[in-house]
Every structure is written in structure tokens, then in C-alpha cells.
Design a protein around this motif. Structure first.
Motif, PDB file in Angstrom:
ATOM      1  N   ILE A 239       0.851  -1.189   0.000  1.00 57.00           N
ATOM      2  CA  ILE A 239       0.000   0.000   0.000  1.00 57.00           C
ATOM      3  C   ILE A 239       0.892   1.246   0.000  1.00 57.00           C
ATOM      4  O   ILE A 239       0.565   2.256  -0.606  1.00 57.00           O
ATOM      5  CB  ILE A 239      -0.950  -0.015   1.233  1.00 57.00           C
ATOM      6  CG1 ILE A 239      -1.892  -1.217   1.156  1.00 57.00           C
ATOM      7  CG2 ILE A 239      -1.756   1.282   1.312  1.00 57.00           C
ATOM      8  CD1 ILE A 239      -2.826  -1.251  -0.034  1.00 57.00           C
ATOM      9  N   GLU A 260      -8.662  -6.391  -5.104  1.00 57.68           N
ATOM     10  CA  GLU A 260      -8.831  -6.487  -3.646  1.00 57.68           C
ATOM     11  C   GLU A 260      -7.795  -7.482  -3.109  1.00 57.68           C
ATOM     12  O   GLU A 260      -7.348  -8.331  -3.845  1.00 57.68           O
ATOM     13  CB  GLU A 260     -10.251  -6.979  -3.327  1.00 57.68           C
ATOM     14  CG  GLU A 260     -11.357  -6.052  -3.814  1.00 57.68           C
ATOM     15  CD  GLU A 260     -11.271  -4.629  -3.252  1.00 57.68           C
ATOM     16  OE1 GLU A 260     -10.424  -4.364  -2.388  1.00 57.68           O
ATOM     17  OE2 GLU A 260     -12.057  -3.795  -3.704  1.00 57.68           O
ATOM     18  N   PRO A 261      -7.420  -7.401  -1.824  1.00 54.78           N
ATOM     19  CA  PRO A 261      -7.894  -6.459  -0.810  1.00 54.78           C
ATOM     20  C   PRO A 261      -7.204  -5.089  -0.864  1.00 54.78           C
ATOM     21  O   PRO A 261      -7.612  -4.167  -0.166  1.00 54.78           O
ATOM     22  CB  PRO A 261      -7.557  -7.178   0.501  1.00 54.78           C
ATOM     23  CG  PRO A 261      -6.322  -7.971   0.170  1.00 54.78           C
ATOM     24  CD  PRO A 261      -6.460  -8.376  -1.274  1.00 54.78           C
ATOM     25  N   GLN A 262      -6.152  -4.966  -1.703  1.00 58.50           N
ATOM     26  CA  GLN A 262      -5.375  -3.713  -1.696  1.00 58.50           C
ATOM     27  C   GLN A 262      -6.231  -2.506  -2.060  1.00 58.50           C
ATOM     28  O   GLN A 262      -6.017  -1.411  -1.537  1.00 58.50           O
ATOM     29  CB  GLN A 262      -4.194  -3.787  -2.670  1.00 58.50           C
ATOM     30  CG  GLN A 262      -3.072  -4.678  -2.195  1.00 58.50           C
ATOM     31  CD  GLN A 262      -3.236  -6.097  -2.705  1.00 58.50           C
ATOM     32  OE1 GLN A 262      -4.312  -6.497  -3.122  1.00 58.50           O
ATOM     33  NE2 GLN A 262      -2.152  -6.855  -2.653  1.00 58.50           N
ATOM     34  N   CYS A 264      -9.335  -1.768  -1.367  1.00 56.16           N
ATOM     35  CA  CYS A 264     -10.029  -1.264  -0.172  1.00 56.16           C
ATOM     36  C   CYS A 264      -9.070  -0.596   0.805  1.00 56.16           C
ATOM     37  O   CYS A 264      -9.341   0.487   1.311  1.00 56.16           O
ATOM     38  CB  CYS A 264     -10.713  -2.421   0.556  1.00 56.16           C
ATOM     39  SG  CYS A 264     -12.423  -2.546   0.076  1.00 56.16           S
ATOM     40  N   GLU A 265      -7.940  -1.273   1.039  1.00 60.56           N
ATOM     41  CA  GLU A 265      -6.949  -0.726   1.983  1.00 60.56           C
ATOM     42  C   GLU A 265      -6.438   0.624   1.503  1.00 60.56           C
ATOM     43  O   GLU A 265      -6.292   1.570   2.287  1.00 60.56           O
ATOM     44  CB  GLU A 265      -5.771  -1.694   2.132  1.00 60.56           C
ATOM     45  CG  GLU A 265      -6.117  -2.980   2.852  1.00 60.56           C
ATOM     46  CD  GLU A 265      -4.964  -3.990   2.768  1.00 60.56           C
ATOM     47  OE1 GLU A 265      -3.787  -3.567   2.679  1.00 60.56           O
ATOM     48  OE2 GLU A 265      -5.251  -5.197   2.772  1.00 60.56           O
ATOM     49  N   GLN A 268      -9.136   3.297   1.849  1.00 62.19           N
ATOM     50  CA  GLN A 268      -9.283   3.678   3.250  1.00 62.19           C
ATOM     51  C   GLN A 268      -8.133   4.567   3.706  1.00 62.19           C
ATOM     52  O   GLN A 268      -8.334   5.568   4.386  1.00 62.19           O
ATOM     53  CB  GLN A 268      -9.395   2.441   4.130  1.00 62.19           C
ATOM     54  CG  GLN A 268     -10.815   1.876   4.134  1.00 62.19           C
ATOM     55  CD  GLN A 268     -10.899   0.449   4.623  1.00 62.19           C
ATOM     56  OE1 GLN A 268      -9.877  -0.205   4.853  1.00 62.19           O
ATOM     57  NE2 GLN A 268     -12.109  -0.070   4.775  1.00 62.19           N
ATOM     58  N   ALA A 269      -6.926   4.217   3.263  1.00 60.55           N
ATOM     59  CA  ALA A 269      -5.743   4.972   3.659  1.00 60.55           C
ATOM     60  C   ALA A 269      -5.799   6.416   3.168  1.00 60.55           C
ATOM     61  O   ALA A 269      -5.264   7.318   3.793  1.00 60.55           O
ATOM     62  CB  ALA A 269      -4.473   4.286   3.145  1.00 60.55           C
TER      63      ALA A 269
END
Length: 276
Positions: A239, A260-262, A264-265, A268-269
Motif C-alpha cells: 500500500i 482487492e484487498p489492496q 479497499c486498503e 481507506q488509507a
């Protein structure tokens, strides 16, 4: 030709401006655009159409000899068959409000695909991106699509469609992976500086961080240019790499088509709400 002006215009409109105008995003930030990747088979296509994605990406190829009379189908190599033809795909997608990106792995599929696209042009007043890998890139070993005939064929049908022009790449978990070299970006600029259309450069997330200065140079060459960051299924990147790209470039000039999952992460970040 007057009648076409409006329709053609929307194909080269910046996707941020398009989705902002339609109230589908809130600010000109490439990270706000969501993607649905490889919407090839009917099941994926239908899922993509129901999803909140702004842009649907799919792969066009000509089936192997002797089947379907050379009608373009929706499949990503090594697959060579599909339950979906481009004709059927376009019929469904034009009923939605989603932008589209069609990815070509061979020159043979381009002209028949453009003919089908021409038939639905008046129903597609939205972004249309046409993609191919036209140059060899880092560890790239798949065949490139010959740049000049690809660009010429697409342009002869649609003078101001948005081009997505990339490099073939590979990524090896156990090796040091070199980034995109100066030679690679300069070669691309040589091809693209003669075009008048918008061009986005699809670049592989795991290889971008070590090529930031090259891409900064490339994006400074024209306000028609942008990057689309994409990821291979098994690529190893952090990330932090994405956040580094985010800090380095203008937010209007970078799109993120990541898995995903990156995804979403990452969202969010950077404080972008994710609709799942």
C-alpha cells in the motif's frame, strides 16, 4: 458530420469530468473512479453491470480459426473461447451508464471490433477507452500489438477516442524487478506526441515506484496524458507503493484499477469511502 460531434466528444472527454458532471464522483481525483476488471464472460459482465463500478474493462479477441466466422469474442488469453461475443457484450453494456475500456491482444480483432462499436456509437455518449500493449516493457515477453496499424485502424473509425497504450510486462517474485526505463518511456512519448487524443498509460503497480521520475517526465509532456495503475494477480507490492505514487503525481492524472484487498486498503488509507 455535425451530428457526430457530440457523440465523438464524449469518447475523449476526461473521465473525471464526465463522472463529476453526472454526479457519480465528488471531486476530480482519479482514485474516486472504480473499475470492474475482465468483465468477459456473461456472468462477470452481468456482475459488472450491477456493480457500482464506473468503468468496465474487458478483453476482445478473435476466436481460433473456423469458429464463429471470426466474430470478436470476450476472453483473455490463454482462453480462446467465451460464452460472450463483443456484439452481445455491447448490446448489454450500452443499456447501462458505465464507461468502457476494451483491451486488444492482437491486431486482427481491432477492425471487426471497431465496426461493431460503430453500430452502437450513438448509444454510447460516455467515455470509451481502447487499450493495447504496443511496446515491450520490464520483463515483457508477450507479443506487442503493432503500434502504427493499431492506432491508425482505431483512429480511422474514431478520431478522438481515448487511447490506453501500454507496455508488455512481467513480474518475478524471486527476482529484483527493474522498473520502466528511460528508453521505454521516451519511445512511448515518441509515438504519442503525434496524437491529438487523450492517452492513458497502463502501468504495473509493482514496477511504478522505481520509475517515478520517468513517469513524472512523461506526464509533464502533455496534459492529454494520464496513468492507469493496474496489478497482476500475484504481484507483490505494498500500500506504501500506492501511497507513494499518490504523493508523487497530480491526483487528476492517475487512475487505480487494482485488485482487492489492496483496493479497499488503499482507498481507506486516503480517506475515500468504499462501496462494496
Amino acid at each position: 458530420f455535425h451530428g457526430n460531434a457530440v457523440i465523438l466528444g464524449s469518447w475523449s472527454e476526461n473521465i473525471l469530468q464526465y463522472f463529476l458532471r453526472n454526479n457519480q464522483i465528488t471531486t476530480e481525483d482519479g482514485a474516486q473512479i472504480t473499475w470492474y476488471h475482465a468483465a468477459n464472460h456473461k456472468a462477470q459482465m452481468n456482475e459488472a453491470l450491477k456493480s457500482t463500478a464506473h468503468m468496465i474493462e474487458a478483453d476482445v479477441l478473435l476466436p481460433s480459426e473456423g469458429s464463429d466466422h471470426g466474430q470478436p469474442i470476450m476472453a483473455h488469453p490463454p482462453e480462446t473461447s467465451s460464452d460472450n461475443t463483443l456484439q452481445e457484450w455491447l448490446t448489454e453494456v450500452t443499456k447501462s451508464n458505465k464507461g468502457i475500456k476494451l483491451d486488444f491482444k492482437s491486431l486482427a480483432a481491432v477492425e471487426p471490433a471497431m465496426m461493431l462499436l460503430e453500430n452502437v456509437k450513438k448509444h454510447l455518449k460516455r467515455p470509451v477507452w481502447i487499450n493495447a500493449d504496443i511496446l515491450p516493457g520490464p520483463n515483457g515477453n508477450s507479443r506487442v500489438v503493432d503500434a502504427k496499424p493499431f492506432i491508425d485502424t482505431v483512429t480511422s473509425f474514431f478520431p478522438d477516442v481515448t487511447f490506453s497504450l501500454g507496455w508488455t510486462t512481467g513480474w518475478h517474485p524471486e527476482k529484483v524487478n527493474e522498473g520502466y526505463s528511460w528508453t521505454m518511456v521516451k519511445e512511448m512519448e515518441c509515438i504519442c506526441n503525434e496524437l491529438s487524443q487523450p492517452v492513458t498509460f497502463p502501468v504495473r503497480a509493482a514496477l511504478v515506484r522505481q520509475s517515478c521520475s520517468q513517469f513524472l517526465w512523461l506526464l509533464k509532456k502533455s496534459n492529454r496524458y494520464s496513468l492507469t495503475i493496474w496489478t497482476g494477480k500475484n504481484d507483490n507490492y505494498s500500500i506504501e507503493d500506492l501511497l507513494c505514487i499518490r504523493d508523487y503525481f497530480d491526483k487528476k492524472q492517475v487512475f487505480y484499477d487494482i485488485l482487492e484487498p489492496q483496493n479497499c486498503e488503499f482507498k481507506q488509507a486516503i480517506g475515500i469511502k468504499v462501496n462494496l
